[in-house]
Design a protein around this motif. Structure first.
Motif, short mmCIF file in Angstrom:
data_model
loop_
_atom_site.label_atom_id
_atom_site.label_comp_id
_atom_site.label_asym_id
_atom_site.label_seq_id
_atom_site.Cartn_x
_atom_site.Cartn_y
_atom_site.Cartn_z
N THR A 155 0.65 1.85 -12.76
CA THR A 155 0.13 3.19 -12.46
C THR A 155 -1.37 3.21 -12.17
O THR A 155 -1.83 4.05 -11.42
N ASP A 156 -2.13 2.28 -12.73
CA ASP A 156 -3.58 2.30 -12.52
C ASP A 156 -4.03 1.39 -11.38
O ASP A 156 -5.22 1.17 -11.20
N VAL A 157 -3.09 0.87 -10.58
CA VAL A 157 -3.43 -0.04 -9.48
C VAL A 157 -3.48 0.75 -8.18
O VAL A 157 -2.60 1.55 -7.88
N LYS A 158 -4.52 0.49 -7.41
CA LYS A 158 -4.67 1.10 -6.09
C LYS A 158 -4.77 -0.02 -5.06
O LYS A 158 -5.58 -0.93 -5.20
N SER A 187 0.81 -1.22 0.00
CA SER A 187 0.00 0.00 0.00
C SER A 187 0.85 1.27 0.00
O SER A 187 0.32 2.37 -0.09
N SER A 193 -5.51 -0.97 -1.18
CA SER A 193 -6.11 -0.49 0.07
C SER A 193 -6.05 -1.61 1.08
O SER A 193 -6.07 -2.78 0.72
#
Length: 106
Positions: A64-67, A50, A69
């Protein structure tokens, strides 16, 4: 293409290594479950993923488009309400609707 990758990652607190030259990859479409005994480093790995903790050594890459949590292991001591409400609050608008549905259905 890898969504998340750790190459030769090491992380230790004091003299206790939690990750030692570890390799870890999550590919698109994979589902991952992290299992281990207490103190094995599961939460520390999640903190690395994270971005809350940096590796002592090694390389960490995330698309870059992965988040990523994560839910804290323990709710804040001052938190009021049910466990269900606490978890739903982390889901923003969807969580509010789920909490309302849960209240109405009981």
């Amino acid at each position: 293409m890898s969504l998340v990758r750790i190459n030769n990652g090491s992380l230790a607190y004091g003299y206790t290594p939690l990750l030692q030259k570890a390799d870890f990859t999550i590919e698109a479409g994979e589902r991952v479950c992290i299992v281990g005994r207490n103190g094995a480093g599961k939460s520390s790995l999640m903190k690395v993923l994270s971005g809350d903790v940096l590796l002592d050594e090694g390389e960490f890459n995330i698309a870059t488009d992965v988040k990523v949590s994560r839910l804290q292991q323990d709710p804040p001591k001052a938190e009021q309400g049910t466990v269900y409400a606490y978890i739903a609050a982390g889901l923003q608008e969807v969580g509010e609707k789920l909490e309302r549905y849960h209240q109405l259905s009981h």
